[in-house]
Scaffold this motif. Structure first.
Motif, PDB file in Angstrom:
ATOM      1  N   GLU A 136      -9.238  -9.378   3.793  1.00 34.94           N
ATOM      2  CA  GLU A 136      -9.072  -7.794   3.371  1.00 34.94           C
ATOM      3  C   GLU A 136     -10.234  -7.089   3.855  1.00 34.94           C
ATOM      4  N   GLY A 137      -9.754  -5.787   4.120  1.00 33.04           N
ATOM      5  CA  GLY A 137     -11.027  -4.721   4.575  1.00 33.04           C
ATOM      6  C   GLY A 137     -10.292  -3.561   4.592  1.00 33.04           C
ATOM      7  N   GLY A 138     -11.118  -2.572   4.360  1.00 32.40           N
ATOM      8  CA  GLY A 138     -10.743  -1.078   4.446  1.00 32.40           C
ATOM      9  C   GLY A 138     -11.942  -0.049   4.690  1.00 32.40           C
ATOM     10  N   VAL A 139     -11.655   1.279   4.584  1.00 32.97           N
ATOM     11  CA  VAL A 139     -12.597   2.209   4.656  1.00 32.97           C
ATOM     12  C   VAL A 139     -13.822   1.944   3.545  1.00 32.97           C
ATOM     13  N   ASP A 140     -14.728   2.090   3.917  1.00 29.63           N
ATOM     14  CA  ASP A 140     -16.060   2.041   3.184  1.00 29.63           C
ATOM     15  C   ASP A 140     -15.989   0.557   2.250  1.00 29.63           C
TER      16      ASP A 140
END
Length: 167
Positions: A124-128
């Motif tokens: 999982e990953g995303g902005v900031d």
């Protein structure tokens, strides 16, 4: 009454091909193990005993016996480190589950000792955000034993006395 709550900060998870020897100190117990680093949180041992339906035509109501205990899963969240040997061991289980030994050590030196295998290693990953594996599930097979380890400083002695420091 004074609280006896245990802080989760400092909890560590270890994985090993060999059974853990938990009759000594923490360092001895994890000598041949690999730490799963960047552990953020854990939740688990969420299974329950099965119910065996023994109702028959003479029963006045449903009747049950307690079946075998199922300890369920241990679900962990980690900040992903693709070079971490502990995380690599869990990821390798997905290709063909290996039953491994696990030791979840709490800051007070008590520990949960069990066998299991990783069922998934989500990413999982995303902005900031950091890249994480959240909801990494370890399926527990067999019993979970809660053991008390000795902290390394409790095993160092000098003539039967605890060492208080170096002079």
């Amino acid at each position: 009454m004074k609280s006896t709550a245990i802080s989760a900060q400092g909890t560590k998870l270890y994985v090993s091909e060999k059974a853990f020897v938990t009759d000594g100190d923490t360092q001895k117990a994890v000598a041949d193990a690999i730490e799963v680093n960047n552990l953020r949180s854990f939740k688990g041992f969420d299974g329950q005993a099965t119910e065996v339906d023994v109702t028959n035509l003479s029963s006045e109501a449903k009747e049950y016996l307690v079946g075998l205990q199922d300890y369920g899963n241990l679900v962990i969240d980690v900040d992903r480190d693709f070079s971490d040997k502990g995380q690599q061991a869990l990821k390798a289980d997905k290709g063909g589950p290996s039953i491994r030994n696990f030791l979840l050590i709490f800051p007070n030196a008590s520990a949960a000792k069990f066998r299991g295998f990783a069922k998934n290693t989500p990413l999982e990953g995303g902005v900031d955000q950091t890249i994480k594996s959240t909801g990494l599930t370890i399926r527990i097979t067999g019993p979970v034993d809660i053991v008390q380890l000795k902290r390394p400083e409790e095993t160092k002695t000098d003539g039967g006395q605890k060492k208080e420091g170096v002079e």
